[in-house]
Design a protein around this motif. Structure first.
Motif, mmCIF file in Angstrom:
data_model
loop_
_atom_site.group_PDB
_atom_site.id
_atom_site.type_symbol
_atom_site.label_atom_id
_atom_site.label_comp_id
_atom_site.label_asym_id
_atom_site.label_seq_id
_atom_site.Cartn_x
_atom_site.Cartn_y
_atom_site.Cartn_z
ATOM 1 N N ALA A 215 -68.116 44.624 42.934
ATOM 2 C CA ALA A 215 -68.214 45.454 41.728
ATOM 3 C C ALA A 215 -69.414 45.043 40.880
ATOM 4 O O ALA A 215 -70.141 45.899 40.358
ATOM 5 C CB ALA A 215 -66.923 45.346 40.913
ATOM 6 N N ARG A 216 -69.645 43.736 40.761
ATOM 7 C CA ARG A 216 -70.794 43.255 39.993
ATOM 8 C C ARG A 216 -72.106 43.642 40.670
ATOM 9 O O ARG A 216 -73.099 43.967 40.007
ATOM 10 C CB ARG A 216 -70.727 41.734 39.850
ATOM 11 N N GLU A 219 -72.892 47.264 39.951
ATOM 12 C CA GLU A 219 -73.396 47.401 38.574
ATOM 13 C C GLU A 219 -74.867 46.963 38.480
ATOM 14 O O GLU A 219 -75.676 47.620 37.820
ATOM 15 C CB GLU A 219 -72.547 46.556 37.620
ATOM 16 N N GLU A 222 -77.283 49.510 40.266
ATOM 17 C CA GLU A 222 -77.348 50.767 39.526
ATOM 18 C C GLU A 222 -78.182 50.588 38.256
ATOM 19 O O GLU A 222 -79.024 51.440 37.918
ATOM 20 C CB GLU A 222 -75.930 51.226 39.163
ATOM 21 N N HIS A 223 -77.975 49.499 37.574
ATOM 22 C CA HIS A 223 -78.702 49.229 36.331
ATOM 23 C C HIS A 223 -80.190 49.006 36.586
ATOM 24 O O HIS A 223 -81.050 49.545 35.868
ATOM 25 C CB HIS A 223 -78.101 47.991 35.660
ATOM 26 N N SER A 242 -73.343 55.544 47.536
ATOM 27 C CA SER A 242 -74.282 55.277 46.451
ATOM 28 C C SER A 242 -75.694 55.653 46.865
ATOM 29 O O SER A 242 -76.124 55.379 47.995
ATOM 30 C CB SER A 242 -74.233 53.792 46.066
ATOM 31 N N ARG A 319 -73.634 39.180 37.244
ATOM 32 C CA ARG A 319 -73.402 39.621 35.853
ATOM 33 C C ARG A 319 -74.548 39.169 34.952
ATOM 34 O O ARG A 319 -75.114 39.967 34.192
ATOM 35 C CB ARG A 319 -72.082 39.042 35.370
ATOM 36 N N ARG A 322 -78.008 40.798 35.798
ATOM 37 C CA ARG A 322 -78.071 42.167 35.271
ATOM 38 C C ARG A 322 -78.462 42.146 33.793
ATOM 39 O O ARG A 322 -79.257 42.964 33.324
ATOM 40 C CB ARG A 322 -76.729 42.866 35.455
ATOM 41 N N GLN A 327 -83.197 48.238 32.417
ATOM 42 C CA GLN A 327 -82.701 49.367 33.200
ATOM 43 C C GLN A 327 -83.884 50.183 33.703
ATOM 44 O O GLN A 327 -84.836 50.456 32.980
ATOM 45 C CB GLN A 327 -81.784 50.251 32.353
#
Length: 525
Positions: A215-216, A219, A222-223, A242, A319, A322, A327
């Motif tokens: 999940a991390r 994220e 995507e970011h 994705s 985490r 990111r 972005q």
């Protein structure tokens, strides 16, 4: 109670549900202790199958699978499956019986030095020589098997020790040891490398699906607008739906995923073991900056010499990384590559095309839910599955690629069907299938229901392909096979041998959602 009773009480305390194994004379006390416990002993048809079941159980649940064998040939038959768990980083505890200690100093019937035999393929192993060490030994075996990076451990239990009377209480489980958060300096250097890169790529390995890091990772990519290429064992770390996913190394009709990683100037390797895929293939010129994200330092290797190593909890690293990256959404250099990969994996064969593994996979993906599990045996079909089969959730495509041992699929299906609620499909070639096909009896005895797809080319096809590629000829690979429909029916399970692509689609559509055991044979010309 005797020492065997205490050992089994320790297994109960560890939360063990199943022990896969074969009985033996030296296991008598242990078997009767299992009979009177909450742990289900599952007799199987070959010790290798037992180890593969424990291996797959560990990979799917994160809890150590347990396999059991007697001394001598029973223990050596376990070895391949234990080694597979070792190189695939799957938590497994192997328990083997042994003769009485009074005869082990001399040549003795079936007696081998199993502790030293297992030593190269386990994280830790020991012979239990003292009843007072049982509780500590079992706790240590499970702690080390499940601790990142997980792997196999082994306990040898002599029959005279098992029969001794003992008092004692199992050691309670504790929270697993957690890696620390990454250090700020290394995070800053890693973020600077990624931010400065024109074409960064994430290489997602086994550790990205084995831990709660997926999940991390989703994220992060995507970011930061970074594409992801997975190893064969990292499939599903980021959903192949994705727009960031380029599937696995070598995916695409012309190796588009390899093209992406060749073009990359910075590779963020997440949970990557070099045993999964030789970095020489994607970093031959040593021209990429590499950020290593894992629970352990990188192996020392010329073609994998990271600029920054973030050795910490993988989820915490992702985490924090990111949070240090701006972005962005830069798809220009890799988006066309993804389109060609997606078009390729979605294409269904024309009606007159000969049967192939690649042609079967779109039909199989269509009938399987996202959470259903596909277990691939090893062979030419594994290469197609690894490169062509989209995966949408972590840990839903089990590929053996560390040891890459044939024969894992059919017993692995048993472990998977016991461990999860979703449907299970195993894909195998005729070579790997007949290595452990006897475990179909184990599956039917347990009342399990999963689908076996056998790609039958009467050959060790992957070896033939390599020989033809290297020499233009092949030798020593051709096989003959029984009538697999009749073979399956002799176990009392449904079977099918489709003759057209329409029949392949129908057979899969009927078998996969069913709760019955079934076998579908697809002849490969």
């Amino acid at each position: 109670m005797n020492a065997a009773d205490l050992l089994v009480r320790c297994l109960e305390t560890e939360g063990v549900e199943y022990v896969f194994g074969l009985p033996g004379e030296e296991l008598e006390d242990l078997l009767f202790a299992l009979r009177d416990s909450t742990v289900q002993f599952i007799p199987v048809r070959h010790e290798q199958g037992a180890a593969f079941m424990a291996d797959v159980h560990g990979r799917l649940t994160g809890e150590a699978g347990v396999c059991l064998a007697t001394l001598g040939p029973g223990a050596t038959n376990l070895l391949t499956g234990v080694a597979d768990a070792h190189l695939d980083k799957s938590p497994l505890v192997a328990i083997t019986g042994q003769g009485s200690r009074e005869r082990l100093h001399k040549e003795s019937h079936q007696a081998l030095d199993i502790v030293h035999t297992f030593e190269p393929v386990v994280k830790w192993n020991t012979q239990i020589t003292d009843t007072q060490s049982i509780t500590e030994s079992v706790r240590k075996a499970f702690k080390l098997a499940e601790y990142e990076k997980p792997g196999a451990t082994h306990l040898e239990f002599p029959e005279d020790v098992a029969a001794e009377q003992v008092d004692g209480e199992p050691l309670p489980q504790r929270e697993r040891v957690r890696r620390p958060d990454p250090d700020a300096g290394s995070l800053t250097r890693a973020a600077d490398l990624v931010a400065a890169a024109e074409r960064p790529v994430v290489l997602a390995g086994n550790g990205a699906v084995r831990t709660p890091a997926a999940a991390r990772l989703a994220e992060l990519v995507e970011h930061a607008g970074i594409p992801v290429v997975a190893t064969y064992m990292g499939k599903g770390a980021v959903s192949d739906r994705s727009e960031r996913s380029l599937m696995t190394l070598d995916s695409g009709p012309n190796g588009e995923a390899s093209t992406a990683i060749e073009r990359a100037d910075c590779v963020v390797a997440v949970g990557y073991d070099i045993a999964e895929h030789d970095p020489r293939s994607w970093n031959p010129d040593l021209d990429k900056s590499i950020v290593h994200v894992d629970h352990e330092p990188a192996e020392v290797y010329t073609h994998y010499n990271p600029d920054v190593e973030l050795v910490a909890d993988i989820s915490a690293v992702l985490r924090d990384l990111r949070g240090r990256l701006d972005q962005r959404d830069e798809r220009s250099w890799w988006h066309d590559l993804r389109e060609r990969i997606v078009d390729d994996v979605r294409r269904k064969p024309e009606a007159d095309e000969p049967f192939s593994v690649k042609g079967t996979l779109p039909y199989l993906r269509e009938v399987m839910a996202d959470a259903d599990v596909l277990i691939s045996d090893v062979g030419s079909h594994k290469m197609a599955i690894a490169q062509q089969f989209p995966v949408y959730e972590p840990n839903t495509c089990i590929v053996s690629n560390g040891l890459a041992s044939m024969g894992i699929a059919v017993p692995g299906g048993i472990a998977a069907d016991l461990a999860i609620e979703s449907n299970v499909v195993v894909a195998t070639g005729d070579g790997g299938f007949l290595m452990n096909a006897a475990e179909i009896e184990t599956a039917t005895r347990l009342g399990l229901g999963y689908t076996i797809v056998v790609f039958n080319d009467d050959d060790y096809g992957l070896i033939s392909e390599k020989q033809l590629e290297n020499t233009g000829d092949q030798f020593g690979t051709e096989l003959t096979n029984p009538d697999l429909e009749l073979f399956a029916e002799s176990f009392g399970i449904e079977s099918d041998r489709p003759e057209t692509w329409a029949e392949v689609e129908t057979a899969l559509d009927e078998a996969v959602p069913s709760n019955e055991m079934s076998l579908i044979e697809i002849p490969i010309p």
